[in-house]
Scaffold this motif. Sequence first.
Motif, PDB file in Angstrom:
ATOM      1  N   CYS A   1      10.472   2.353  -5.978  1.00  0.00           N
ATOM      2  CA  CYS A   1       9.437   2.565  -4.963  1.00  0.00           C
ATOM      3  C   CYS A   1      10.000   2.743  -3.563  1.00  0.00           C
ATOM      4  N   GLY A   2      11.293   2.602  -3.399  1.00  0.00           N
ATOM      5  CA  GLY A   2      11.869   2.735  -2.066  1.00  0.00           C
ATOM      6  C   GLY A   2      13.052   1.814  -1.866  1.00  0.00           C
ATOM      7  N   ASP A   3      12.991   1.034  -0.807  1.00  0.00           N
ATOM      8  CA  ASP A   3      14.106   0.154  -0.452  1.00  0.00           C
ATOM      9  C   ASP A   3      13.927  -1.273  -0.959  1.00  0.00           C
ATOM     10  N   ARG A   4      12.847  -1.543  -1.689  1.00  0.00           N
ATOM     11  CA  ARG A   4      12.537  -2.909  -2.096  1.00  0.00           C
ATOM     12  C   ARG A   4      12.336  -2.996  -3.601  1.00  0.00           C
ATOM     13  N   PHE A   5      12.855  -4.058  -4.207  1.00  0.00           N
ATOM     14  CA  PHE A   5      12.690  -4.328  -5.639  1.00  0.00           C
ATOM     15  C   PHE A   5      11.261  -4.762  -5.919  1.00  0.00           C
ATOM     16  N   THR A   6      10.654  -4.189  -6.966  1.00  0.00           N
ATOM     17  CA  THR A   6       9.310  -4.569  -7.396  1.00  0.00           C
ATOM     18  C   THR A   6       9.292  -4.759  -8.911  1.00  0.00           C
TER      19      THR A   6
ATOM     20  N   ALA B   1       0.830  -1.207   0.000  1.00  0.00           N
ATOM     21  CA  ALA B   1       0.000   0.000   0.000  1.00  0.00           C
ATOM     22  C   ALA B   1       0.863   1.255   0.000  1.00  0.00           C
ATOM     23  N   GLU B   2       1.977   1.209   0.722  1.00  0.00           N
ATOM     24  CA  GLU B   2       2.856   2.375   0.800  1.00  0.00           C
ATOM     25  C   GLU B   2       3.619   2.611  -0.498  1.00  0.00           C
ATOM     26  N   GLU B   3       3.847   1.553  -1.255  1.00  0.00           N
ATOM     27  CA  GLU B   3       4.622   1.658  -2.497  1.00  0.00           C
ATOM     28  C   GLU B   3       3.769   1.954  -3.720  1.00  0.00           C
ATOM     29  N   ARG B   4       2.466   1.791  -3.581  1.00  0.00           N
ATOM     30  CA  ARG B   4       1.594   1.774  -4.761  1.00  0.00           C
ATOM     31  C   ARG B   4       1.661   3.054  -5.590  1.00  0.00           C
ATOM     32  N   ALA B   5       1.676   4.200  -4.941  1.00  0.00           N
ATOM     33  CA  ALA B   5       1.672   5.460  -5.698  1.00  0.00           C
ATOM     34  C   ALA B   5       2.919   5.580  -6.575  1.00  0.00           C
ATOM     35  N   ASP B   6       4.096   5.350  -5.984  1.00  0.00           N
ATOM     36  CA  ASP B   6       5.333   5.443  -6.761  1.00  0.00           C
ATOM     37  C   ASP B   6       5.410   4.344  -7.812  1.00  0.00           C
TER      38      ASP B   6
ATOM     39  N   LEU C   1       6.118   3.453 -13.245  1.00  0.00           N
ATOM     40  CA  LEU C   1       5.887   2.427 -14.264  1.00  0.00           C
ATOM     41  C   LEU C   1       5.269   3.062 -15.507  1.00  0.00           C
ATOM     42  N   PHE C   2       4.234   3.867 -15.307  1.00  0.00           N
ATOM     43  CA  PHE C   2       3.547   4.457 -16.452  1.00  0.00           C
ATOM     44  C   PHE C   2       4.274   5.677 -17.006  1.00  0.00           C
ATOM     45  N   PHE C   3       5.027   6.391 -16.184  1.00  0.00           N
ATOM     46  CA  PHE C   3       5.853   7.473 -16.717  1.00  0.00           C
ATOM     47  C   PHE C   3       6.878   6.909 -17.694  1.00  0.00           C
ATOM     48  N   THR C   4       7.509   5.801 -17.309  1.00  0.00           N
ATOM     49  CA  THR C   4       8.546   5.221 -18.166  1.00  0.00           C
ATOM     50  C   THR C   4       7.945   4.610 -19.418  1.00  0.00           C
ATOM     51  N   ALA C   5       6.781   3.978 -19.284  1.00  0.00           N
ATOM     52  CA  ALA C   5       6.134   3.364 -20.448  1.00  0.00           C
ATOM     53  C   ALA C   5       5.552   4.405 -21.397  1.00  0.00           C
ATOM     54  N   GLY C   6       5.165   5.572 -20.862  1.00  0.00           N
ATOM     55  CA  GLY C   6       4.534   6.585 -21.695  1.00  0.00           C
ATOM     56  C   GLY C   6       5.485   7.690 -22.097  1.00  0.00           C
ATOM     57  N   PRO C   7       5.573   8.762 -21.298  1.00  0.00           N
ATOM     58  CA  PRO C   7       6.423   9.898 -21.680  1.00  0.00           C
ATOM     59  C   PRO C   7       7.877   9.544 -21.945  1.00  0.00           C
TER      60      PRO C   7
END
Length: 205
Positions: free
Chosen positions: A148-153, A87-92, A97-103
């Motif tokens: 997203c922080g300190d963890r790979f996703t 839940a804490e990582e979801r926004a980033d 993900l979509f910034f890199t895929a789009g713009p």
Amino acid sequence: MASDLIFYTNPMSRGRIIRWMLEEVGEPYETVILEWGNAGQFEDYRKINPMAKIPAIVHAGRVVTEAAAICAYLAEAFPKAGLAPTAEERADYYRWLFFTAGPAEAAMVNNTLGWHVPPDMQRMVGYGSYDRMVDVLEQAVSARPYICGDRFTAADVYVGSQIGWGTGVGSLPRREAFAAYVGRVTSRPAWKRAQEIDGPIPGAG
């Protein structure tokens, strides 16, 4: 017995992103290699993806295309891999993900093609200008160890792939922050397995 998870790819395509993601997920999958220039094979593939673009997956009879979407889908479909956001990582996670895929991808492709947005028309494109996109992406990967922080996703699979490819072939500048981030994400065993399967990228490095 037919596999429940089928992967359509070519080693010289964005399919390399999904190969890495599948190796991270660790579930069995079947690979279908589509050969460039094989018109008949691609005509059949249009039943999977009418755009005839690679990659795609079919999971339990459902088709997923677009590399960023496939990464997000696989993270949710196989939660035991631990690649979906908290839940804490979801926004980033979704933001980058979509910034890199789009713009970001649009800016990299257009810059490589030699097309630059006139200053008075930058509001019309999602990335504004190539230089602005590069600076924003650099800031994103500089802030923390992972996107997203300190963890790979799963977002790191996609963002790391795009930056690694871009700096390797010259569609992104080779900045220290990019090199450090790519070094972190590609130190994973799953990335190394994926490279062994697909082989090196000619001309990259």
